[in-house]
Design a protein around this motif. Structure first.
Motif, PDB file in Angstrom:
ATOM      1  N   GLY A 134      40.273  76.996  -2.933  1.00  0.00           N
ATOM      2  CA  GLY A 134      40.338  75.835  -2.058  1.00  0.00           C
ATOM      3  C   GLY A 134      41.578  74.981  -2.235  1.00  0.00           C
ATOM      4  O   GLY A 134      41.796  74.047  -1.466  1.00  0.00           O
ATOM      5  N   SER A 135      42.395  75.294  -3.231  1.00  0.00           N
ATOM      6  CA  SER A 135      43.605  74.500  -3.448  1.00  0.00           C
ATOM      7  C   SER A 135      44.618  74.772  -2.343  1.00  0.00           C
ATOM      8  O   SER A 135      44.656  75.866  -1.761  1.00  0.00           O
ATOM      9  CB  SER A 135      44.219  74.825  -4.811  1.00  0.00           C
ATOM     10  N   GLN A 136      45.432  73.766  -2.060  1.00  0.00           N
ATOM     11  CA  GLN A 136      46.435  73.883  -1.005  1.00  0.00           C
ATOM     12  C   GLN A 136      47.747  74.375  -1.590  1.00  0.00           C
ATOM     13  O   GLN A 136      48.280  73.792  -2.521  1.00  0.00           O
ATOM     14  CB  GLN A 136      46.632  72.537  -0.308  1.00  0.00           C
ATOM     15  N   ARG A 137      48.260  75.457  -1.009  1.00  0.00           N
ATOM     16  CA  ARG A 137      49.502  76.047  -1.513  1.00  0.00           C
ATOM     17  C   ARG A 137      50.705  75.496  -0.756  1.00  0.00           C
ATOM     18  O   ARG A 137      51.729  75.197  -1.350  1.00  0.00           O
ATOM     19  CB  ARG A 137      49.428  77.573  -1.392  1.00  0.00           C
ATOM     20  N   THR A 138      50.611  75.405   0.545  1.00  0.00           N
ATOM     21  CA  THR A 138      51.658  74.779   1.354  1.00  0.00           C
ATOM     22  C   THR A 138      50.981  73.948   2.429  1.00  0.00           C
ATOM     23  O   THR A 138      49.853  74.232   2.838  1.00  0.00           O
ATOM     24  CB  THR A 138      52.577  75.816   2.029  1.00  0.00           C
ATOM     25  N   ARG A 139      51.687  72.907   2.887  1.00  0.00           N
ATOM     26  CA  ARG A 139      51.083  71.977   3.837  1.00  0.00           C
ATOM     27  C   ARG A 139      52.174  71.425   4.742  1.00  0.00           C
ATOM     28  O   ARG A 139      53.213  70.958   4.264  1.00  0.00           O
ATOM     29  CB  ARG A 139      50.401  70.842   3.067  1.00  0.00           C
ATOM     30  N   ARG A 140      51.938  71.475   6.045  1.00  0.00           N
ATOM     31  CA  ARG A 140      52.863  70.875   7.004  1.00  0.00           C
ATOM     32  C   ARG A 140      52.041  70.185   8.079  1.00  0.00           C
ATOM     33  O   ARG A 140      51.116  70.782   8.642  1.00  0.00           O
ATOM     34  CB  ARG A 140      53.756  71.957   7.612  1.00  0.00           C
ATOM     35  N   THR A 141      52.364  68.929   8.367  1.00  0.00           N
ATOM     36  CA  THR A 141      51.649  68.176   9.390  1.00  0.00           C
ATOM     37  C   THR A 141      52.650  67.522  10.339  1.00  0.00           C
ATOM     38  O   THR A 141      53.804  67.286   9.979  1.00  0.00           O
ATOM     39  CB  THR A 141      50.748  67.096   8.768  1.00  0.00           C
ATOM     40  N   TRP A 142      52.185  67.236  11.544  1.00  0.00           N
ATOM     41  CA  TRP A 142      53.018  66.614  12.572  1.00  0.00           C
ATOM     42  C   TRP A 142      52.248  65.495  13.261  1.00  0.00           C
ATOM     43  O   TRP A 142      51.058  65.657  13.587  1.00  0.00           O
ATOM     44  CB  TRP A 142      53.409  67.627  13.649  1.00  0.00           C
ATOM     45  N   LEU A 143      52.918  64.376  13.503  1.00  0.00           N
ATOM     46  CA  LEU A 143      52.464  63.359  14.442  1.00  0.00           C
ATOM     47  C   LEU A 143      53.435  63.432  15.605  1.00  0.00           C
ATOM     48  O   LEU A 143      54.654  63.321  15.416  1.00  0.00           O
ATOM     49  CB  LEU A 143      52.487  61.967  13.807  1.00  0.00           C
TER      50      LEU A 143
ATOM     51  N   THR B 188      55.412  76.269  16.459  1.00  0.00           N
ATOM     52  CA  THR B 188      55.409  77.664  16.904  1.00  0.00           C
ATOM     53  C   THR B 188      56.233  78.542  15.965  1.00  0.00           C
ATOM     54  O   THR B 188      55.838  79.675  15.650  1.00  0.00           O
ATOM     55  CB  THR B 188      55.938  77.763  18.342  1.00  0.00           C
ATOM     56  N   ASP B 189      57.355  78.042  15.502  1.00  0.00           N
ATOM     57  CA  ASP B 189      58.179  78.797  14.547  1.00  0.00           C
ATOM     58  C   ASP B 189      57.394  79.103  13.276  1.00  0.00           C
ATOM     59  O   ASP B 189      57.424  80.235  12.765  1.00  0.00           O
ATOM     60  CB  ASP B 189      59.442  78.012  14.179  1.00  0.00           C
ATOM     61  N   LEU B 190      56.682  78.108  12.760  1.00  0.00           N
ATOM     62  CA  LEU B 190      55.938  78.304  11.511  1.00  0.00           C
ATOM     63  C   LEU B 190      54.753  79.247  11.722  1.00  0.00           C
ATOM     64  O   LEU B 190      54.478  80.108  10.874  1.00  0.00           O
ATOM     65  CB  LEU B 190      55.475  76.966  10.950  1.00  0.00           C
TER      66      LEU B 190
ATOM     67  N   ALA C  80      49.126  67.866  14.537  1.00  0.00           N
ATOM     68  CA  ALA C  80      48.927  69.271  14.175  1.00  0.00           C
ATOM     69  C   ALA C  80      49.044  69.420  12.671  1.00  0.00           C
ATOM     70  O   ALA C  80      49.713  68.618  12.001  1.00  0.00           O
ATOM     71  CB  ALA C  80      49.954  70.169  14.871  1.00  0.00           C
ATOM     72  N   ALA C  81      48.382  70.452  12.145  1.00  0.00           N
ATOM     73  CA  ALA C  81      48.470  70.748  10.712  1.00  0.00           C
ATOM     74  C   ALA C  81      48.413  72.254  10.512  1.00  0.00           C
ATOM     75  O   ALA C  81      47.615  72.947  11.151  1.00  0.00           O
ATOM     76  CB  ALA C  81      47.327  70.085   9.948  1.00  0.00           C
ATOM     77  N   ILE C  82      49.280  72.738   9.626  1.00  0.00           N
ATOM     78  CA  ILE C  82      49.269  74.136   9.189  1.00  0.00           C
ATOM     79  C   ILE C  82      49.227  74.100   7.675  1.00  0.00           C
ATOM     80  O   ILE C  82      50.164  73.626   7.024  1.00  0.00           O
ATOM     81  CB  ILE C  82      50.508  74.895   9.681  1.00  0.00           C
TER      82      ILE C  82
END
Length: 250
Positions: A45-54, A91-93, A36-38
């Motif tokens: 187009g620049s990324q301000r925040t990034r969170r990923t999950w494996l 889900t929290d994010l 998953a990625a948020i």
């Protein structure tokens, strides 16, 4: 009297949060989240925040799913975090994003949000639909593109929409790349359709609820003409309710 206040910029010129998941399959009631990625992006187009999950989904990942996203069962078990932990964090994010009012962009939203909803219920995590009055504002490039350009021929996959709106895309089916691409396509739709760009995020959400229902009814009618059953077609957007709690498509 002249109102000298500056008009608020369109939603496509502000921050957008892209969300994407890769899964063990396409069954909304049975399949599991694998990655998953948020990712929040700015107008440039620049990324301000990034969170990923494996994620370790707790089940075998079928070869056909591995062929799409490249995550094997062995890799998920070795390096993934337990599904209940990941599902709760995701889900929290998402709850925080939606409560902030920042539009959440999801290509084919009912798939991702419904898979996540069922994962929540599987692990005893309170789902978004029970945390928020409405799971909104969501922007679904698939619904919007069909709404503004109903009769255009050709596929409406993320890759096809990227090509149509001039968005770079490598076709990797990787969650973070797909999340960023979906947000960029949404911006492209905003630039292409002034009447859509002029709506507030909440107004845009409501437009998509109506558009999704109309598109579902059109698909059901097409299937009937072909002698096929429309039983699996639903008006629900952006989340498919638990079976037995939604009206059938007539």
């Amino acid at each position: 009297m002249t109102d000298n206040r500056a008009a608020a910029p369109g939603w496509h010129l502000g921050p957008l949060v892209g969300f994407d998941i890769e899964t063990t399959g396409i069954n909304l009631e049975q399949d599991r989240v694998v990655t998953a990625a948020i990712i929040e992006t700015a107008a440039d187009g620049s990324q301000r925040t990034r969170r990923t999950w494996l994620v370790n989904p707790g089940v075998e990942i079928p070869p056909e799913a591995v062929a799409i996203h490249g995550i094997s069962t062995e890799l998920a078990v070795a390096d993934g975090i337990p599904a209940p932990v990941a599902v709760a964090e995701i889900t929290d994010l998402l709850e925080q994003v939606l409560q902030s009012g920042t539009p959440l962009v999801i290509m084919n939203a009912p798939f991702d949000l419904t898979i996540l909803d069922r994962e929540c219920r599987r692990y005893g995590v309170v789902p978004l639909s029970e945390r928020l009055d409405t799971v909104a504002p969501v922007i679904d490039p698939l619904i919007l593109d069909r709404h503004i350009d109903r009769y255009r021929r050709g596929k409406r996959t993320l890759e096809a929409l990227c090509a149509h709106y001039g968005v770079p895309y490598d076709g990797s089916h990787e969650a973070s790349a797909d999340a960023v691409a979906a947000a960029a396509v949404a911006r492209g739709i905003g630039h292409a359709a002034a009447h859509v760009a002029a709506l507030s995020p909440r107004e845009l959400h409501e437009l998509q609820v109506t558009a999704a229902a109309q598109q579902a009814e059109s698909l059901a009618a097409f299937l009937r003409r072909k002698g096929l059953s429309p039983e699996r077609v639903t008006r629900a957007w952006p989340l498919v309710p638990v079976p037995g709690t939604q009206p059938k498509l007539i």
